[in-house]
Each structure stands twice: as structure tokens, then as C-alpha cells.
Design a protein around this motif. Sequence first.
Motif, PDB file in Angstrom:
ATOM      1  N   SER A  47       0.843  -1.194   0.000  1.00 27.81           N
ATOM      2  CA  SER A  47       0.000   0.000   0.000  1.00 27.81           C
ATOM      3  C   SER A  47       0.875   1.239   0.000  1.00 27.81           C
ATOM      4  CB  SER A  47      -0.882   0.034   1.248  1.00 27.81           C
ATOM      5  OG  SER A  47      -1.707  -1.099   1.318  1.00 27.81           O
ATOM      6  N   TYR A  48       0.321   2.326  -0.557  1.00 27.39           N
ATOM      7  CA  TYR A  48       1.008   3.604  -0.445  1.00 27.39           C
ATOM      8  C   TYR A  48       0.008   4.740  -0.335  1.00 27.39           C
ATOM      9  CZ  TYR A  48       0.243   4.481  -5.476  1.00 27.39           C
ATOM     10  OH  TYR A  48      -0.314   4.683  -6.714  1.00 27.39           O
ATOM     11  N   VAL A  49       0.461   5.816   0.273  1.00 23.86           N
ATOM     12  CA  VAL A  49      -0.278   7.066   0.365  1.00 23.86           C
ATOM     13  C   VAL A  49       0.695   8.174  -0.003  1.00 23.86           C
ATOM     14  CG1 VAL A  49      -1.528   8.658   1.869  1.00 23.86           C
ATOM     15  CG2 VAL A  49      -1.749   6.189   2.221  1.00 23.86           C
ATOM     16  N   ILE A  50       0.298   9.008  -0.949  1.00 23.07           N
ATOM     17  CA  ILE A  50       1.109  10.155  -1.359  1.00 23.07           C
ATOM     18  C   ILE A  50       0.219  11.382  -1.240  1.00 23.07           C
ATOM     19  CG2 ILE A  50       2.401  11.246  -3.236  1.00 23.07           C
ATOM     20  CD1 ILE A  50       2.705   8.366  -4.401  1.00 23.07           C
ATOM     21  N   PHE A  51       0.737  12.447  -0.660  1.00 24.45           N
ATOM     22  CA  PHE A  51      -0.076  13.644  -0.511  1.00 24.45           C
ATOM     23  C   PHE A  51       0.785  14.881  -0.674  1.00 24.45           C
ATOM     24  CE2 PHE A  51       1.210  11.903   3.530  1.00 24.45           C
ATOM     25  CZ  PHE A  51       1.670  12.989   4.256  1.00 24.45           C
ATOM     26  N   ALA A  52       0.120  15.982  -1.057  1.00 22.24           N
ATOM     27  CA  ALA A  52       0.817  17.252  -1.237  1.00 22.24           C
ATOM     28  C   ALA A  52      -0.131  18.385  -0.884  1.00 22.24           C
ATOM     29  CB  ALA A  52       1.294  17.410  -2.678  1.00 22.24           C
ATOM     30  N   PRO A  53       0.363  19.371  -0.149  1.00 21.81           N
ATOM     31  CA  PRO A  53      -0.470  20.537   0.130  1.00 21.81           C
ATOM     32  C   PRO A  53      -0.590  21.401  -1.127  1.00 21.81           C
ATOM     33  CG  PRO A  53       1.715  20.818   1.087  1.00 21.81           C
ATOM     34  CD  PRO A  53       1.670  19.444   0.492  1.00 21.81           C
ATOM     35  N   ILE A  54      -1.789  21.933  -1.355  1.00 21.09           N
ATOM     36  CA  ILE A  54      -2.027  22.870  -2.456  1.00 21.09           C
ATOM     37  C   ILE A  54      -2.950  23.963  -1.948  1.00 21.09           C
ATOM     38  CG2 ILE A  54      -1.676  21.199  -4.324  1.00 21.09           C
ATOM     39  CD1 ILE A  54      -4.728  20.966  -4.552  1.00 21.09           C
ATOM     40  N   PHE A  59      -5.827  24.502  -6.820  1.00 20.62           N
ATOM     41  CA  PHE A  59      -6.824  23.472  -7.083  1.00 20.62           C
ATOM     42  C   PHE A  59      -7.794  23.920  -8.176  1.00 20.62           C
ATOM     43  CE2 PHE A  59     -10.973  21.457  -5.826  1.00 20.62           C
ATOM     44  CZ  PHE A  59     -10.670  20.206  -6.341  1.00 20.62           C
ATOM     45  N   GLN A  60      -8.252  25.151  -8.110  1.00 26.11           N
ATOM     46  CA  GLN A  60      -9.157  25.673  -9.144  1.00 26.11           C
ATOM     47  C   GLN A  60      -8.488  25.667 -10.513  1.00 26.11           C
ATOM     48  OE1 GLN A  60     -12.406  26.582  -9.140  1.00 26.11           O
ATOM     49  NE2 GLN A  60     -12.497  25.813  -7.058  1.00 26.11           N
ATOM     50  N   SER A  61      -7.221  26.070 -10.572  1.00 26.64           N
ATOM     51  CA  SER A  61      -6.531  26.070 -11.863  1.00 26.64           C
ATOM     52  C   SER A  61      -6.327  24.659 -12.385  1.00 26.64           C
ATOM     53  CB  SER A  61      -5.202  26.831 -11.776  1.00 26.64           C
ATOM     54  OG  SER A  61      -4.269  26.144 -10.997  1.00 26.64           O
ATOM     55  N   MET A  62      -6.154  23.691 -11.480  1.00 25.53           N
ATOM     56  CA  MET A  62      -6.049  22.289 -11.895  1.00 25.53           C
ATOM     57  C   MET A  62      -7.370  21.815 -12.490  1.00 25.53           C
ATOM     58  SD  MET A  62      -3.978  20.673  -8.651  1.00 25.53           S
ATOM     59  CE  MET A  62      -4.434  19.008  -9.044  1.00 25.53           C
ATOM     60  N   LEU A  63      -8.475  22.168 -11.843  1.00 28.37           N
ATOM     61  CA  LEU A  63      -9.796  21.747 -12.322  1.00 28.37           C
ATOM     62  C   LEU A  63     -10.092  22.257 -13.722  1.00 28.37           C
ATOM     63  CD1 LEU A  63     -12.137  22.141  -9.229  1.00 28.37           C
ATOM     64  CD2 LEU A  63     -11.416  20.030 -10.319  1.00 28.37           C
ATOM     65  N   TYR A  64      -9.703  23.497 -13.977  1.00 30.52           N
ATOM     66  CA  TYR A  64     -10.023  24.126 -15.257  1.00 30.52           C
ATOM     67  C   TYR A  64      -8.879  24.050 -16.266  1.00 30.52           C
ATOM     68  CZ  TYR A  64     -14.046  25.731 -12.696  1.00 30.52           C
ATOM     69  OH  TYR A  64     -15.187  25.772 -11.943  1.00 30.52           O
ATOM     70  N   GLY A  65      -7.778  23.391 -15.881  1.00 32.32           N
ATOM     71  CA  GLY A  65      -6.665  23.226 -16.811  1.00 32.32           C
ATOM     72  C   GLY A  65      -5.958  24.522 -17.166  1.00 32.32           C
ATOM     73  N   ILE A  70       2.248  23.148 -12.117  1.00 31.52           N
ATOM     74  CA  ILE A  70       1.803  23.279 -10.736  1.00 31.52           C
ATOM     75  C   ILE A  70       2.897  22.753  -9.806  1.00 31.52           C
ATOM     76  CG2 ILE A  70       0.078  22.537  -9.056  1.00 31.52           C
ATOM     77  CD1 ILE A  70      -1.855  22.312 -11.457  1.00 31.52           C
ATOM     78  N   PRO A  71       3.394  23.619  -8.919  1.00 32.35           N
ATOM     79  CA  PRO A  71       4.441  23.178  -7.997  1.00 32.35           C
ATOM     80  C   PRO A  71       3.858  22.307  -6.885  1.00 32.35           C
ATOM     81  CG  PRO A  71       3.821  25.438  -7.516  1.00 32.35           C
ATOM     82  CD  PRO A  71       3.032  25.021  -8.730  1.00 32.35           C
ATOM     83  N   LEU A  72       4.392  21.113  -6.721  1.00 32.79           N
ATOM     84  CA  LEU A  72       3.961  20.211  -5.659  1.00 32.79           C
ATOM     85  C   LEU A  72       5.158  19.798  -4.821  1.00 32.79           C
ATOM     86  CD1 LEU A  72       1.526  17.785  -7.534  1.00 32.79           C
ATOM     87  CD2 LEU A  72       0.917  19.696  -6.060  1.00 32.79           C
ATOM     88  N   MET A  73       4.951  19.698  -3.525  1.00 31.31           N
ATOM     89  CA  MET A  73       5.960  19.171  -2.607  1.00 31.31           C
ATOM     90  C   MET A  73       5.357  17.916  -1.978  1.00 31.31           C
ATOM     91  SD  MET A  73       8.738  21.046  -2.438  1.00 31.31           S
ATOM     92  CE  MET A  73       9.469  20.954  -0.832  1.00 31.31           C
TER      93      MET A  73
END
Length: 129
Positions: A47-54, A59-65, A70-73
Motif C-alpha cells: 500500500s502507499y499514500v502520497i499527498f501534497a499541500p495545495i 486546485f481551481q486552476s487544476m480543475l479548469y486546466g 503546478i508546484p507540488l511538494m
Amino acid sequence: MSSGSLVQALANITTGPDPRNCISVLAMSNHKEILILQECCTDATGSYVIFAPITPDVFQSMLYGVDQDIPLMPFGFSILPNVSGSILDGTLLTMVFQITVKNVSSKQAVEVVTQIVKEALQKIIEAVN
């Protein structure tokens, strides 16, 4: 992993036949300015869990492309069976963390990271027991 905050799933997209395998957008009650993008996967191999704060704006820009860069840590962990030959001999836990360090000494950065890892490890152990 939410620092004691209540967590609400804003969106949940299943990524296969098992509903535990999904991508979620989570909101924390005491951090309104941050959302968590999380992917979970489990099967017979582990199993794995990966998460990143945004931020909500990201998030809105991701939804609408709107923004493709997008910078992710990301942070995360995996839990795999420790198999020796054909004998299951416990489990292996691998954790990955990324942080940005500015205006602190190397010693302070190591102390902060050590504390984060200790707390995360304790929460993972509590969750699987």
C-alpha cells in the motif's frame, strides 16, 4: 497526518475496482488556506499514500486546466510485506518527505525534519495497529 485537524473529503475519484484506490482532495478544519491532494493505493503487493499541500487557487486552476506547471511538494509512505523466501517476516515502511528550508541553519533543519519524521512514524504506527 493532519495535525489534529478535522478532515473533510471535497472530492474523491476512484482509480480502479477497489474503492480504497483513489485520488482525493481534502480540506482541514484549522487550515482553510491549504487543501491536500492525496493518492492512495493498496493491493496484494502493498500500500502507499502520497499527498501534497495545495492552495485553493491552485486546485481551481487544476480543475479548469489553466496552469499546467503546478508546484507540488509531495510527501508519502509505502507499506510493503517483508518476505524472506516464502515466509512473511513483518512489513517494511518507507517514508518520503520534502521541505523547503530558508533562513535556518543546517542543524535546525535536521532537527525540524527529525521531529516531522518521528511524529509521522508514530501516527502511521497508531493507524495500522
